[in-house]
Design an enzyme around this catalytic site. Structure first.
Site, short mmCIF file in Angstrom:
data_model
loop_
_atom_site.label_atom_id
_atom_site.label_comp_id
_atom_site.label_asym_id
_atom_site.label_seq_id
_atom_site.Cartn_x
_atom_site.Cartn_y
_atom_site.Cartn_z
CD GLU A 277 -0.01 -1.40 3.09
OE1 GLU A 277 0.28 -1.54 4.27
OE2 GLU A 277 -0.11 -2.35 2.29
CG ASP A 319 14.68 21.42 -35.63
OD1 ASP A 319 15.28 21.02 -36.63
OD2 ASP A 319 14.04 22.48 -35.59
#
Length: 650
Positions: A277, A319
């Site tokens: 948990e 790029d």
């Protein structure tokens, strides 16, 4: 363009003066406003639903339910309350990012000059419709797709769509329709006019432009889960299956031995002991802290899980223009009086080269828009030339805009003594051929030009013609002054950032619209490890998907590419099992940004489309910020792995 507009305008293209206000109203109903559909931000309800239905959050809720049935009400309340701060932190972080991106997008609102009822007026770009006649001049952003009815030396920066940093010459519509070509006669929304002026007949607006059509490709790309999300989901399913099977077996045994009630309680207790948990709490807190740290380093995260994805990235596709480089032209070398000199040598000999500098700024446009013009005026100021006084002492008489036939631009200026001189700039081979040079001088100038070009520089020839006529430009009898060698310099720190990535095992792919020589020289200047063979977009077109998948194993520089090529390269890398981060700033980058495991857009120079498609937005447009974010992501990823191993062990 519709046949209706062609038939109506083409026969009268020389006298066409645009639409009337009534015609515009009708066409707005048909075509809609000239704008891209706004990206809808999530409502707060949808945002909260997405947060609390994540597998990790669901695990907390499941744990709370188990504790409730076991009778541990205090633990139930603790787990339910733990969801609130985690959910709120994630909610407000996403909201803050959306607000930042929205603020950047609002800066995109623009106006343009358009003919209405025969008069030139200024309007918002959203009011433009097909058939409108728009006036364009240097510095204007093209507001729609259209054809040039009348053009005077128009040059357009197409980098937003193609990635190519060099401006392209455009020409007016030919006399015969069959001679029309998109490359020469058409301009596209979002591109920038760097020189000249023109009147553009609008063909397409809004979602029907090349800019807008990319949205269709973006919508077809399905959102992918991050690598860690996939692993955690598998782990949760595995743990859930083991817990259910084990708890069921224990429950059956206990029911037969102690009865139904004790058997069910025993099964729930066993399930609770097997459920990790703490996972969702640790996962969310680590990611939130990472998002905050990245925000301080000028990287805005759209979704928390993107932090972890960046940390697990194995490839960065980037790029060139504006990302690895500064996106501007810089004077690096010059050829003057028979010798090639660097800018460093130029600084040491201040005053010796004023003739070359003065001729250059008089040959180019006075209002500097093109990167070359901006750079030369900057150089002039460095060398003590007061531009305001310099230009005020002269009067522009005649000019000949840049032409694709002559590849030159000419300006005739008159000085205070009424003497006129012609100043010219352009393609070196043409400037040299127009100049009076002896054989030895001509040969030396050509060799210098070829050497500079072979080194990847953009070379501009400069010439002057003294005592010329006021109303005429001559293409012969010039005095050759020299050559300017320009390049788009790498950003400060990019070489170090590239080296850091490569040392960390992250492969860098350069995907650019520029030519092979330019791409190679930039790769060399930033120490990018690369194959000597560079693949062009034309070569990519001929490759099958299997061939491209093989090519990306051995090549990491691709030039002259279009948006579809970038998309295909990212897809091929993902097919190889790579986790791909894609950077970019233009519309041409958007499909690949969204397809990649994580898209990284530029916040300042980036377009609205690129920012909308990306998962991370860099507020300073700096590649080095990616490296910082990558380091932060890897640290978080390692911390999460260690924490999960610890939790599973105990």
């Amino acid at each position: 363009m519709s046949n209706e507009i062609i038939n109506a305008v083409f026969p009268n293209k020389k006298t066409y003066k645009g639409l009337s206000v009534l015609e515009v109203k009708e066409r707005l109903k048909i075509y809609g406003r000239n704008e891209r559909p706004k990206r809808k931000n999530k409502t707060w309800i949808k945002r909260m639903w997405d947060i609390f239905t994540e597998p990790m959050m669901f695990l907390i809720l499941a744990t709370a339910v188990v504790y409730f049935f076991v009778g541990e009400k205090v633990e139930t309340v603790i787990f339910l309350l733990s969801i609130i701060p985690i959910g709120l932190m994630e909610f407000f972080q996403e909201k803050r990012t959306d607000e930042t991106i929205e603020a950047l997008d609002k800066m995109m609102v623009e106006t343009c000059k358009v003919y209405r009822d025969g008069k030139l007026v200024t309007l918002e770009v959203g009011e433009i419709v097909p058939g409108d006649l728009v006036y364009l001049t240097a510095g204007d952003k093209v507001v729609a797709d259209g054809y040039l009815l009348r053009s005077k030396g128009l040059m357009v920066d197409m980098s937003i769509l193609t990635g190519e940093s060099v401006a392209i010459v455009k020409e007016q519509f030919p006399d015969k329709f069959e001679n029309f070509t998109e490359e020469k006669n058409k301009v596209f929304q979002g591109t920038l006019v760097t020189q000249g002026e023109a009147e553009m007949l609008v063909e397409a607006t809004g979602s029907f432009t090349a800019y807008g059509k990319l949205g269709n490709l973006l919508q077809s790309i399905e959102k992918q889960k991050t690598p860690l999300q996939k692993k955690i989901n598998k782990l949760i399913r595995f743990v859930a299956i083991v817990a259910i099977i084990t708890a069921s077996m224990v429950g059956v045994v206990l029911i037969f031995k102690y009865g139904l009630k004790d058997g069910i309680l025993g099964a729930l207790t066993m399930a609770m002991s097997l459920v990790p948990e703490e996972f969702p709490v640790v996962f969310s807190v680590f990611l939130i802290m990472g998002v905050w740290r990245m925000a301080k380093n000028k990287a805005m995260i759209r979704e928390m899980a993107m932090v972890e994805t960046l940390g697990s990235a194995t490839v960065i596709c980037t790029d060139k223009t504006g990302t690895l480089t500064e996106g501007r032209m810089s004077l690096k070398k010059m050829y003057y009086q028979g010798e090639v000199l660097t800018t460093e040598e130029l600084k040491k000999r201040t005053g010796d080269f004023n003739q070359l500098i003065e001729t250059s700024i008089l040959a180019l446009e006075q209002v500097a828009i093109d990167p070359i013009e901006i750079e030369m005026q900057k150089i002039a100021e460095i060398h003590g030339i007061n531009l305001e006084k310099f230009f005020s002492s002269k009067q522009l008489i005649t000019e000949e805009p840049f032409s694709s036939q002559t590849k030159t631009v000419h300006h005739v200026w008159k000085d205070k003594n009424d003497g006129c001189a012609q100043y010219s700039a352009g393609a070196p081979e043409n400037i040299i051929s127009y100049s009076i040079l002896n054989e030895e001088e001509r040969k030396k100038a050509i060799l210098a030009y070829e050497k500079l070009a072979s080194e990847g520089y953009r070379v501009i020839g400069i010439a002057k013609r003294a005592d010329t006529e006021k109303d005429r430009v001559f293409f012969e009898g010039m005095e050759f002054i020299g050559l300017l060698a320009m390049s788009d310099p790498p950003r400060v720190g990019v070489a170090e950032a590239i080296q850091t990535c490569q040392n960390a095992g992250v492969k860098i792919y350069m995907i650019t619209g520029d030519n092979k020589l330019t791409a190679h020289n930039i790769a060399e200047s930033i120490s990018l490890r690369h194959s000597d063979e560079i693949i062009s977009g034309i070569e990519l077109e001929k490759m099958s998907p299997a061939a491209l998948k093989e090519a990306v194993k051995h090549h990491n520089i691709f030039c002259r590419v279009n948006p579809e090529h970038k998309f295909a390269i990212v897809e091929a890398l993902q097919a190889q099992g790579e986790i791909v981060a894609m950077t970019g700033d233009g519309v041409n980058d958007a499909p690949a940004l969204k397809k990649a495991d994580i898209g990284i857009a530029m916040g300042q120079k980036g377009t609205e489309v690129a920012r909308a498609a990306a998962g991370i937005v860099l507020m300073d447009d700096n590649f080095t910020t990616i490296v910082k974010a990558l380091h932060e992501g890897r640290r978080i990823y390692q911390n999460l792995r260690q924490a999960f191993v610890f939790l599973m062990a105990f």
